[in-house]
Design a protein around this motif. Structure first.
Motif, PDB file in Angstrom:
ATOM      1  N   VAL A 182    -101.154-116.343  41.196  1.00 49.98           N
ATOM      2  CA  VAL A 182    -102.270-117.197  40.730  1.00 49.98           C
ATOM      3  C   VAL A 182    -102.411-118.509  41.499  1.00 49.98           C
ATOM      4  N   ALA A 183    -101.455-118.817  42.348  1.00 46.86           N
ATOM      5  CA  ALA A 183    -101.617-120.007  43.186  1.00 46.86           C
ATOM      6  C   ALA A 183    -102.762-119.799  44.174  1.00 46.86           C
ATOM      7  N   CYS A 184    -103.089-118.545  44.480  1.00 42.74           N
ATOM      8  CA  CYS A 184    -104.147-118.243  45.458  1.00 42.74           C
ATOM      9  C   CYS A 184    -105.253-117.364  44.880  1.00 42.74           C
ATOM     10  N   HIS A 185    -104.969-116.593  43.846  1.00 40.78           N
ATOM     11  CA  HIS A 185    -105.952-115.649  43.289  1.00 40.78           C
ATOM     12  C   HIS A 185    -106.222-115.946  41.821  1.00 40.78           C
ATOM     13  N   SER A 186    -107.325-115.354  41.318  1.00 39.94           N
ATOM     14  CA  SER A 186    -107.625-115.522  39.894  1.00 39.94           C
ATOM     15  C   SER A 186    -107.863-114.169  39.238  1.00 39.94           C
ATOM     16  N   ILE A 187    -107.691-114.144  37.909  1.00 39.01           N
ATOM     17  CA  ILE A 187    -108.105-112.985  37.122  1.00 39.01           C
ATOM     18  C   ILE A 187    -109.144-113.481  36.123  1.00 39.01           C
ATOM     19  N   ASP A 188    -110.351-113.032  36.293  1.00 37.29           N
ATOM     20  CA  ASP A 188    -111.476-113.477  35.482  1.00 37.29           C
ATOM     21  C   ASP A 188    -111.527-115.011  35.415  1.00 37.29           C
ATOM     22  N   GLY A 189    -111.311-115.633  36.563  1.00 38.99           N
ATOM     23  CA  GLY A 189    -111.434-117.091  36.646  1.00 38.99           C
ATOM     24  C   GLY A 189    -110.162-117.860  36.355  1.00 38.99           C
ATOM     25  N   PHE A 190    -109.129-117.227  35.799  1.00 35.27           N
ATOM     26  CA  PHE A 190    -107.868-117.918  35.535  1.00 35.27           C
ATOM     27  C   PHE A 190    -107.034-117.892  36.806  1.00 35.27           C
ATOM     28  N   GLY A 191    -106.657-119.082  37.300  1.00 36.76           N
ATOM     29  CA  GLY A 191    -105.864-119.141  38.519  1.00 36.76           C
ATOM     30  C   GLY A 191    -106.558-119.979  39.562  1.00 36.76           C
ATOM     31  N   SER A 192    -106.353-119.645  40.817  1.00 38.48           N
ATOM     32  CA  SER A 192    -106.952-120.428  41.901  1.00 38.48           C
ATOM     33  C   SER A 192    -108.115-119.675  42.535  1.00 38.48           C
ATOM     34  N   GLU A 193    -109.114-120.432  42.926  1.00 38.11           N
ATOM     35  CA  GLU A 193    -110.276-119.848  43.593  1.00 38.11           C
ATOM     36  C   GLU A 193    -109.980-119.613  45.074  1.00 38.11           C
ATOM     37  N   LYS A 194    -108.852-120.115  45.523  1.00 38.93           N
ATOM     38  CA  LYS A 194    -108.596-120.176  46.967  1.00 38.93           C
ATOM     39  C   LYS A 194    -108.850-118.852  47.689  1.00 38.93           C
ATOM     40  N   ASP A 195    -108.199-117.793  47.274  1.00 38.07           N
ATOM     41  CA  ASP A 195    -108.337-116.537  48.006  1.00 38.07           C
ATOM     42  C   ASP A 195    -108.875-115.392  47.173  1.00 38.07           C
ATOM     43  N   GLY A 196    -109.570-115.749  46.108  1.00 38.07           N
ATOM     44  CA  GLY A 196    -110.387-114.730  45.473  1.00 38.07           C
ATOM     45  C   GLY A 196    -109.912-114.127  44.169  1.00 38.07           C
ATOM     46  N   GLU A 197    -110.903-113.619  43.475  1.00 37.60           N
ATOM     47  CA  GLU A 197    -110.745-112.944  42.197  1.00 37.60           C
ATOM     48  C   GLU A 197    -110.215-111.528  42.449  1.00 37.60           C
ATOM     49  N   LEU A 198    -109.365-111.037  41.554  1.00 37.43           N
ATOM     50  CA  LEU A 198    -108.828-109.690  41.738  1.00 37.43           C
ATOM     51  C   LEU A 198    -109.311-108.686  40.684  1.00 37.43           C
ATOM     52  N   ILE A 199    -109.679-109.175  39.492  1.00 30.98           N
ATOM     53  CA  ILE A 199    -109.963-108.246  38.397  1.00 30.98           C
ATOM     54  C   ILE A 199    -111.461-108.055  38.101  1.00 30.98           C
TER      55      ILE A 199
END
Ligand code: HEC
Length: 275
Positions: A182-199
């Motif tokens: 989550v330092a680089c990715h998010s799940i439905d907006g939770f986390g970091s916007e840096k390298d993209g959403e995964l879910i």
């Protein structure tokens, strides 16, 4: 406005809280004691000395109701957009310091744990006074640098948190996901916007388990120009951690799709009722 903001970032050492309160280095020096903190660096096998402020002292005055003490996570903002989350209890139970320079007359750099490169640490570096024989100190995943701010962070939406009904693999995968992704990715907006959403965008579904296993373990082995860091190389039970992280992602992706479909069909029913 924007220009002022940018030049401020480039030329002054400043740390923000909730993107609202901003403290310059001189504000910090005026209000908090400067501690000389000794830390052991496992890469160089030597001690390093830093001038730093106690995080507990700062947090207690920034959040007068001490609400930081019950925050599930504290999110760290950095100049690179990397935004790791550290469990709130660690700040409560352990001794963390916000370092702004080395006190041993060295430049404000260090050799980082996994990659063995000299990193520029400024504006601020989060360090921990720990028993260096303790394993926790070896991992250093809660020692972010190039820090510009902090924000209290609640848990993700409950649909992303495993329940007792889920397998232990999925629960452990969740813990590893929070720590490593989550330092680089998010799940439905939770986390970091840096390298993209995964879910929510279905990204995770577009890759096979085999690809994910290889990619997360060693991104460059399947994608030559990947900018993603490999999963920590020296961590225990590495393969299982990666596998369980993938299991967790598959699990929430499925749940997300089911919920999404259900809520969609519900509203469709309503629309049909109204016709
Ligand atoms: C330091 C930042 C960082 C961390 C931490 C990180 N990633 Fe990534 N990730 C990236 C970047 C950058 C990309 C963009 C594609 C690339 O450079 O390979 C990416 C891409 C991806 C992709 C898409 C792969 C592709 O081929 O396009 C997946 C899936 C992924 N990451 C999963 C994860 C998982 C799971 C974790 C945690 C174990 C994780 N990432 C941790 C930076 C990160």
């Amino acid at each position: 406005m924007l220009i002022l903001f940018n030049s401020g970032l480039a030329f002054s050492k400043e740390v923000s809280f909730e993107n609202k309160v901003k403290l310059s280095l001189s504000d910090l020096k005026k209000n908090y004691k400067v501690h000389k903190v000794e830390v052991y660096n496992f890469s160089t096998r030597s001690f390093e000395f830093y001038n730093a402020f106690s995080m507990k002292e700062i947090l207690n005055t920034i959040y007068p109701d001490k609400k930081w003490r019950n925050s599930p996570y504290i999110k760290v903002l950095t100049t690179t957009g990397y935004e790791p989350m550290i469990e709130g209890y660690k700040f409560k139970e352990r001794k963390s310091y916000l370092a702004f320079e080395r006190s041993d007359k060295r430049p404000f750099t260090t050799m980082s744990g996994y990659r063995d490169v000299v990193s520029n640490l400024g504006p601020f570096y989060l360090i921990w006074k720990e028993d260096y024989k303790d394993k926790a100190a070896i991992r250093r995943d809660h020692w972010p640098f190039m820090i510009t701010g902090f924000r209290l962070q609640d848990n993700p939406d409950s649909k992303f948190i495993p329940t007792n009904a889920d397998s232990s693999n999925i629960s452990w995968g969740y813990k590893n996901f929070i720590k490593q992704c989550v330092a680089c990715h998010s799940i439905d907006g939770f986390g970091s916007e840096k390298d993209g959403e995964l879910i929510s965008n279905g990204k995770i579904d577009s890759f096979s388990d085999e690809y994910l296993m290889k990619f997360i373990s060693d991104p460059k082995s399947v994608k030559k120009n990947s900018k993603m860091d490999p999963f920590p190389l020296k961590i225990d039970l590495r393969k299982k951690r990666i596998g369980d992280t993938i299991k967790y992602l598959r699990h929430v992706s499925l749940k997300y799709k089911n919920n999404y479909r259900k809520s969609k069909s519900k509203s469709l029913d309503k629309i049909m009722d109204g016709l």
